[in-house]
Scaffold this motif. Structure first.
Motif, mmCIF file in Angstrom:
data_model
loop_
_atom_site.group_PDB
_atom_site.id
_atom_site.type_symbol
_atom_site.label_atom_id
_atom_site.label_comp_id
_atom_site.label_asym_id
_atom_site.label_seq_id
_atom_site.Cartn_x
_atom_site.Cartn_y
_atom_site.Cartn_z
ATOM 1 N N GLN A 102 0.829 -1.201 0.000
ATOM 2 C CA GLN A 102 0.000 0.000 0.000
ATOM 3 C C GLN A 102 0.867 1.256 0.000
ATOM 4 O O GLN A 102 0.624 2.203 -0.761
ATOM 5 N N SER A 103 1.885 1.271 0.845
ATOM 6 C CA SER A 103 2.762 2.442 0.924
ATOM 7 C C SER A 103 3.492 2.673 -0.400
ATOM 8 O O SER A 103 3.626 3.818 -0.854
ATOM 9 N N ALA A 104 3.964 1.601 -1.026
ATOM 10 C CA ALA A 104 4.661 1.729 -2.312
ATOM 11 C C ALA A 104 3.732 2.267 -3.381
ATOM 12 O O ALA A 104 4.118 3.125 -4.187
ATOM 13 N N ALA A 105 2.483 1.788 -3.390
ATOM 14 C CA ALA A 105 1.513 2.260 -4.376
ATOM 15 C C ALA A 105 1.190 3.731 -4.165
ATOM 16 O O ALA A 105 1.114 4.509 -5.127
ATOM 17 N N LYS A 106 1.008 4.130 -2.904
ATOM 18 C CA LYS A 106 0.709 5.532 -2.610
ATOM 19 C C LYS A 106 1.861 6.442 -3.036
ATOM 20 O O LYS A 106 1.639 7.534 -3.575
ATOM 21 N N THR A 107 3.077 5.997 -2.804
ATOM 22 C CA THR A 107 4.246 6.795 -3.179
ATOM 23 C C THR A 107 4.296 7.049 -4.680
ATOM 24 O O THR A 107 4.671 8.136 -5.136
ATOM 25 N N LYS A 108 3.883 6.053 -5.453
ATOM 26 C CA LYS A 108 3.894 6.171 -6.911
ATOM 27 C C LYS A 108 2.611 6.800 -7.456
ATOM 28 O O LYS A 108 2.491 7.019 -8.669
ATOM 29 N N GLY A 109 1.656 7.090 -6.571
ATOM 30 C CA GLY A 109 0.378 7.635 -7.012
ATOM 31 C C GLY A 109 -0.505 6.609 -7.688
ATOM 32 O O GLY A 109 -1.404 6.957 -8.463
ATOM 33 N N ASN A 110 -0.283 5.322 -7.364
ATOM 34 C CA ASN A 110 -1.048 4.229 -7.975
ATOM 35 C C ASN A 110 -2.163 3.749 -7.044
ATOM 36 O O ASN A 110 -2.107 3.962 -5.835
ATOM 37 N N PRO A 111 -3.180 3.089 -7.595
ATOM 38 C CA PRO A 111 -4.211 2.482 -6.738
ATOM 39 C C PRO A 111 -3.587 1.417 -5.841
ATOM 40 O O PRO A 111 -2.540 0.848 -6.169
ATOM 41 N N TRP A 112 -4.251 1.127 -4.726
ATOM 42 C CA TRP A 112 -3.719 0.110 -3.820
ATOM 43 C C TRP A 112 -4.687 -1.061 -3.626
ATOM 44 O O TRP A 112 -4.807 -1.639 -2.549
ATOM 45 N N SER A 113 -5.325 -1.449 -4.718
ATOM 46 C CA SER A 113 -6.264 -2.575 -4.669
ATOM 47 C C SER A 113 -5.569 -3.880 -4.271
ATOM 48 O O SER A 113 -6.141 -4.691 -3.526
ATOM 49 N N ILE A 114 -4.351 -4.097 -4.764
ATOM 50 C CA ILE A 114 -3.641 -5.334 -4.436
ATOM 51 C C ILE A 114 -3.401 -5.419 -2.935
ATOM 52 O O ILE A 114 -3.567 -6.475 -2.317
ATOM 53 N N ALA A 115 -3.037 -4.299 -2.327
ATOM 54 C CA ALA A 115 -2.723 -4.282 -0.900
ATOM 55 C C ALA A 115 -3.925 -4.628 -0.030
ATOM 56 O O ALA A 115 -3.765 -5.088 1.107
ATOM 57 N N LYS A 116 -5.120 -4.416 -0.539
ATOM 58 C CA LYS A 116 -6.347 -4.656 0.229
ATOM 59 C C LYS A 116 -7.102 -5.911 -0.211
ATOM 60 O O LYS A 116 -7.961 -6.393 0.532
ATOM 61 N N GLY A 117 -6.793 -6.414 -1.407
ATOM 62 C CA GLY A 117 -7.714 -7.371 -2.003
ATOM 63 C C GLY A 117 -7.219 -8.766 -2.261
ATOM 64 O O GLY A 117 -7.912 -9.550 -2.907
ATOM 65 N N MET A 118 -6.047 -9.141 -1.751
ATOM 66 C CA MET A 118 -5.555 -10.491 -2.016
ATOM 67 C C MET A 118 -6.399 -11.538 -1.290
ATOM 68 O O MET A 118 -7.165 -11.220 -0.376
ATOM 69 N N ASP A 119 -6.256 -12.771 -1.701
ATOM 70 C CA ASP A 119 -7.033 -13.867 -1.117
ATOM 71 C C ASP A 119 -6.865 -13.901 0.401
ATOM 72 O O ASP A 119 -5.749 -13.725 0.921
ATOM 73 N N THR A 120 -7.959 -14.109 1.091
ATOM 74 C CA THR A 120 -8.092 -14.197 2.558
ATOM 75 C C THR A 120 -7.866 -12.864 3.257
ATOM 76 O O THR A 120 -7.683 -12.831 4.480
ATOM 77 N N PHE A 121 -7.904 -11.762 2.520
ATOM 78 C CA PHE A 121 -7.699 -10.440 3.132
ATOM 79 C C PHE A 121 -8.977 -9.840 3.704
ATOM 80 O O PHE A 121 -8.976 -8.685 4.134
ATOM 81 N N CYS A 122 -10.066 -10.633 3.754
ATOM 82 C CA CYS A 122 -11.282 -10.158 4.411
ATOM 83 C C CYS A 122 -11.901 -11.273 5.257
ATOM 84 O O CYS A 122 -12.941 -11.836 4.912
ATOM 85 N N PRO A 123 -11.262 -11.602 6.381
ATOM 86 C CA PRO A 123 -11.882 -12.554 7.309
ATOM 87 C C PRO A 123 -13.208 -11.995 7.834
ATOM 88 O O PRO A 123 -13.269 -10.824 8.223
ATOM 89 N N VAL A 124 -14.235 -12.833 7.847
ATOM 90 C CA VAL A 124 -15.556 -12.369 8.288
ATOM 91 C C VAL A 124 -16.237 -13.404 9.168
ATOM 92 O O VAL A 124 -15.997 -14.600 9.057
ATOM 93 N N SER A 125 -17.106 -12.889 10.019
ATOM 94 C CA SER A 125 -17.936 -13.725 10.869
ATOM 95 C C SER A 125 -19.181 -14.149 10.093
ATOM 96 O O SER A 125 -19.466 -13.626 9.015
#
Length: 216
Positions: A102-125
């Motif tokens: 996420q930090s690398a993407a922000k530095t380059k002015g790029n979206p950070w979808s990868i940083a938030k959206g990889m497999d198992t990145f949303c554990p839920v009840s």
């Protein structure tokens, strides 16, 4: 509507960033004037009994506990005064974030979808009924790493309350049945390591746990 099917039937996960003042401050941001939105793919869902996978691409994986809203019926341009009627239930969620990516993407002015959206990145009840969360705007949420309490917040500290979030999101994206909105995380976000266990809860009402494992 069977809200228990949101993991398989939901079409989008909408995250709200920087929605607690203390968390915005710990990340180096000022108070946002409008909700900060991002999307996570539904392929990032993981449920209890399955692990959180620590990706090989990531070297700094963070936890962010959140109260999630499960949308109960389709809505567009929902007025604030009617927003709560569109809630089918609630979930406890952990917005896992590859902070280094996420930090690398922000530095380059790029979206950070990868940083938030990889497999198992949303554990839920499982879905918790509206009756189980009678005061969604005054509900404690917490998270432990290996039994150490690291996040301990309350939804009353949200910058943008739940009805405002639903109305704001629906003016930009049509909300559909089974969609989930993550309402933001309190302060205390931080790293997890392979082999650790994350436990999160809603007050004394509900608790869930996930092991963090290495990607094979």
């Amino acid at each position: 509507m069977d809200v228990s099917k949101f993991v398989s039937l939901g079409r989008k996960i909408i995250g709200v960033g920087r929605n607690y003042k203390a968390h915005a401050a710990e990340m180096g941001y000022s108070h946002p004037t409008d909700p900060v939105l991002f999307l996570k793919p539904t392929s990032s869902y993981v449920t209890q009994g399955n692990p959180i996978i620590y990706p090989k691409l990531c070297s700094n994986l963070h936890h962010e506990v959140e109260l999630g809203i499960v949308i109960g019926r389709k809505g567009k341009n929902i007025p604030i005064h009617d927003a709560l009627s569109f809630i089918g239930g609630y979930v406890l969620a952990i917005d896992m974030t590859a902070r280094d990516l996420q930090s690398a993407a922000k530095t380059k002015g790029n979206p950070w979808s990868i940083a938030k959206g990889m497999d198992t990145f949303c554990p839920v009840s499982p879905v918790l009924s509206v009756a189980v969360i009678p005061e969604p705007q005054n509900t404690a949420i917490w998270l432990k790493v290996n039994d150490k309490l690291v996040q301990n917040g309350c939804t009353k500290d949200m910058i943008f309350p739940i009805p405002d979030i639903i109305s704001y999101v629906s003016a930009r994206f049509t909300l559909e049945e089974h969609d989930v909105i993550l309402t933001g995380t309190p302060e205390g976000v931080g790293p997890v390591e392979i082999g650790q266990k994350i436990t999160a809860g809603i007050g004394d009402t509900f608790e869930m746990g996930f092991e963090v494992v290495e990607e094979k």
